[in-house]
Design a protein around this motif. Sequence first.
Motif, PDB file in Angstrom:
ATOM      1  N   HIS A  69       0.826  -1.216   0.000  1.00  0.00           N
ATOM      2  CA  HIS A  69       0.000   0.000   0.000  1.00  0.00           C
ATOM      3  C   HIS A  69       0.863   1.270   0.000  1.00  0.00           C
ATOM      4  O   HIS A  69       2.075   1.224   0.166  1.00  0.00           O
ATOM      5  CB  HIS A  69      -0.988   0.005   1.168  1.00  0.00           C
ATOM      6  N   ILE A 120      -2.073   4.046   3.175  1.00  0.00           N
ATOM      7  CA  ILE A 120      -3.387   3.676   3.706  1.00  0.00           C
ATOM      8  C   ILE A 120      -3.828   2.393   3.013  1.00  0.00           C
ATOM      9  O   ILE A 120      -3.378   2.089   1.901  1.00  0.00           O
ATOM     10  CB  ILE A 120      -4.436   4.788   3.498  1.00  0.00           C
ATOM     11  N   ASN A 121      -4.701   1.646   3.683  1.00  0.00           N
ATOM     12  CA  ASN A 121      -5.161   0.366   3.155  1.00  0.00           C
ATOM     13  C   ASN A 121      -6.667   0.446   2.907  1.00  0.00           C
ATOM     14  O   ASN A 121      -7.456   0.327   3.853  1.00  0.00           O
ATOM     15  CB  ASN A 121      -4.844  -0.750   4.160  1.00  0.00           C
ATOM     16  N   PRO A 122      -7.084   0.674   1.635  1.00  0.00           N
ATOM     17  CA  PRO A 122      -8.522   0.835   1.324  1.00  0.00           C
ATOM     18  C   PRO A 122      -9.363  -0.351   1.776  1.00  0.00           C
ATOM     19  O   PRO A 122     -10.481  -0.160   2.277  1.00  0.00           O
ATOM     20  CB  PRO A 122      -8.537   0.973  -0.214  1.00  0.00           C
ATOM     21  N   ASP A 123      -8.847  -1.580   1.622  1.00  0.00           N
ATOM     22  CA  ASP A 123      -9.622  -2.767   2.023  1.00  0.00           C
ATOM     23  C   ASP A 123      -9.880  -2.760   3.527  1.00  0.00           C
ATOM     24  O   ASP A 123     -11.002  -3.034   3.974  1.00  0.00           O
ATOM     25  CB  ASP A 123      -8.868  -4.047   1.642  1.00  0.00           C
ATOM     26  N   ILE A 164      -9.894  -0.168   5.433  1.00  0.00           N
ATOM     27  CA  ILE A 164     -10.782   0.960   5.744  1.00  0.00           C
ATOM     28  C   ILE A 164     -12.227   0.564   5.500  1.00  0.00           C
ATOM     29  O   ILE A 164     -13.120   0.876   6.300  1.00  0.00           O
ATOM     30  CB  ILE A 164     -10.399   2.192   4.904  1.00  0.00           C
ATOM     31  N   SER A 165     -12.477  -0.135   4.390  1.00  0.00           N
ATOM     32  CA  SER A 165     -13.838  -0.574   4.067  1.00  0.00           C
ATOM     33  C   SER A 165     -14.380  -1.485   5.159  1.00  0.00           C
ATOM     34  O   SER A 165     -15.527  -1.328   5.607  1.00  0.00           O
ATOM     35  CB  SER A 165     -13.851  -1.301   2.717  1.00  0.00           C
ATOM     36  N   THR A 208      -2.685   1.681   9.112  1.00  0.00           N
ATOM     37  CA  THR A 208      -1.479   0.981   8.667  1.00  0.00           C
ATOM     38  C   THR A 208      -0.349   1.311   9.640  1.00  0.00           C
ATOM     39  O   THR A 208      -0.489   2.173  10.517  1.00  0.00           O
ATOM     40  CB  THR A 208      -1.090   1.442   7.261  1.00  0.00           C
ATOM     41  N   GLN A 227       0.406   4.915   9.398  1.00  0.00           N
ATOM     42  CA  GLN A 227      -0.533   5.748  10.140  1.00  0.00           C
ATOM     43  C   GLN A 227      -0.271   5.666  11.650  1.00  0.00           C
ATOM     44  O   GLN A 227      -0.370   6.663  12.367  1.00  0.00           O
ATOM     45  CB  GLN A 227      -1.968   5.317   9.828  1.00  0.00           C
ATOM     46  N   ALA A 266      -4.472   9.984   7.647  1.00  0.00           N
ATOM     47  CA  ALA A 266      -4.391   9.415   6.298  1.00  0.00           C
ATOM     48  C   ALA A 266      -3.638  10.347   5.349  1.00  0.00           C
ATOM     49  O   ALA A 266      -2.798   9.903   4.543  1.00  0.00           O
ATOM     50  CB  ALA A 266      -5.794   9.134   5.770  1.00  0.00           C
ATOM     51  N   LEU A 315      -0.094   9.338   3.485  1.00  0.00           N
ATOM     52  CA  LEU A 315       0.107   9.368   2.036  1.00  0.00           C
ATOM     53  C   LEU A 315       1.338  10.203   1.682  1.00  0.00           C
ATOM     54  O   LEU A 315       2.129   9.839   0.815  1.00  0.00           O
ATOM     55  CB  LEU A 315      -1.136   9.933   1.347  1.00  0.00           C
TER      56      LEU A 315
END
Length: 668
Positions: A88, A91-94, A96-97, A115, A118, A139, A143
Amino acid sequence: MKYILGFFTIIALAVLGWLLYLYSTIRFEIDKVVDYKPRLTTQFFDKNGKLIANTFSKENRLYVKYENIPPRVIEALVAIEDTQFFEHNGINPDAISRAIIKDIKAGSLVEGASTLTQQLIKTLILSREKKLTRKIKEALLALRLETILSKEEILERYLNQVYFGHGYYGIKTAALGYFKKNLYELNLKEIAMLVGLPRAPSFYDPTRNLNFALARGNQVIKRMNTLGWINKKEYEESMKYVPKVYDQTLTQNKAPYVIDYVTKILSEDIKDLKTGGYKIDLTVDLDAQKIAKEGLDLAYKKILKRDDYFQKLNKKRGIEKEYDENGKELDPDRFIKTLNGALISIESNSGKILSLVGGIDYTKSNFNRVIQSKRQPGSAFKPFIYLTALDLGYSPASQLTDISRTYEYEAKDSDEKKKWQPKNYSGKYKGLMPLREALVHSRNLATINLVTDIGIDVVYNNLQRFGFSDNMPYNLSITLGSFAISPIDLSEEYSIISNDGIKVKPYIINSITNRNGSIINFEPQSKVITDENQAFLMKDILHDAVKRGTGRIAQVKNIDIAGKTGTTNKNVDAWFCGFSPTIQTIVWFGNDDNKPMRKTETGGRAAGPAFAYFYKNYLKIHPELKREFDVPSGVKSAIINGKKEYYTNTSKLPIDALNVPKENQIEF
């Protein structure tokens, strides 16, 4: 439709603007992560590389570079905290979802999706409160950070920054603290327990909740097994293993008087001593320090035992109370309350301090009597008067007069005439006696008459040449050591004799290394005071003082010991100052309130046992120590009355001392 798109465009722009504004308020905060300069613990090591103590302010942290972190540690950390860390961009979108779905179901922020990047930002910059604004800031900075630092640099900062419980910051500190191991020595279970700690460091602290810590470690191991990062054998062995956990103090201070002294020396020049991460290598030998402490304790207990004996003896005689010379009742527990001691040992040829014990019990008194206390040396000062005589041409065989004299003087604050009639400790007189015998048996009257013959001005000037300070009295009381000096300063003066005429300054720091690896080394400081041949004559006389004089109790088998006792007026101070061919030791005992000890407590009896204990036991662990004194080539000897006597070109033997014809004198 056009209006709907416009509406969403405006919202998107507004959100984007808000995000840009939000980032602008915190963008400079990222410098704390990029230019990472954490508080680091300063460590003190002995001459053999053994840790003596840690010193720090607020955070106990030992730094470890990424290349020195074992791959297993990285794998375990990533497995339990951020499996996709190397894929990544901060941040890890999965994740976060998944977290959003759980938060919606719970109706509040119950799960994060942070992460490692973070988490590092949260630890160094932001608060830990669960607010949406804080998560967005986190976040944004994550990034940005991933565009500046490499993954390895982020992991290095993370593993050095986070808290591992029990006062340990950074994984290196935790490994040494909990397991007494370096990172490369850790097994898989120990690694798993450590990387699992930052989630709840107090709860998982193995010194408090070992079962929970083991369970957390097992979670890490199961995760690594699930990912296929360890094999079946590693998994099964690690799940069963229970490591030994140590509950240690953070400072681990094994020599508090030493560390206090070093800290005082350095704190004036090194302002960040407790946060700068210095490595300070000392001259101290922890083995010698331990033996010195034991020796001091032994002598201390002997003094108390003798006091107890005399108190019981008095009670048997019907004497319930003791009084001082002014008729004031003495406290029967006075020695237990105020008796103390000190010891310092140095390498004779360098001045490196091997051991320094500033008192009997640091927890009761941190006053360092080796450094801070100034006491009268008594007869321990006499060798320097006799060395003066030797340098002026006297020899060990020169005849001195051991007879009583009465001296008249004016009182300090009036014109009243007073008398001073000094005595020998035994109260007896010997008449004429050789210089050697006068010092071996510490004859006060012979010493006073010697100073009278030489002249107080000459003696005083020579003592200043040796390095004694101006606080010495400019009168005959100087012969009895009636001035104040600290054990460390007296140790420096005695090195003139033990180090063959070259005075060395005692020092305790070998080198200082800063966090960048720059090193400052410390070297011996020395000064030639007298000829080695003259120093040997004094050394040999003091050798005799231990073999058959006042210092007999300080003898140690299989090694040459030279030294001098010192007992001040009314037994206020008791000293033994001596040395072997390579090591010199000064021992002092007395009451902190300057009240007299019992008359039995002479320098030999009170301080001698500590001295002898030190050499006897240090010799056991260092059998390679030099055992015999060397005789310099400029020293000659002859037989006088059946005994060998040394002399030099400066200190020639007097003709009247030779009771045999010159042709029958034997030279060696």
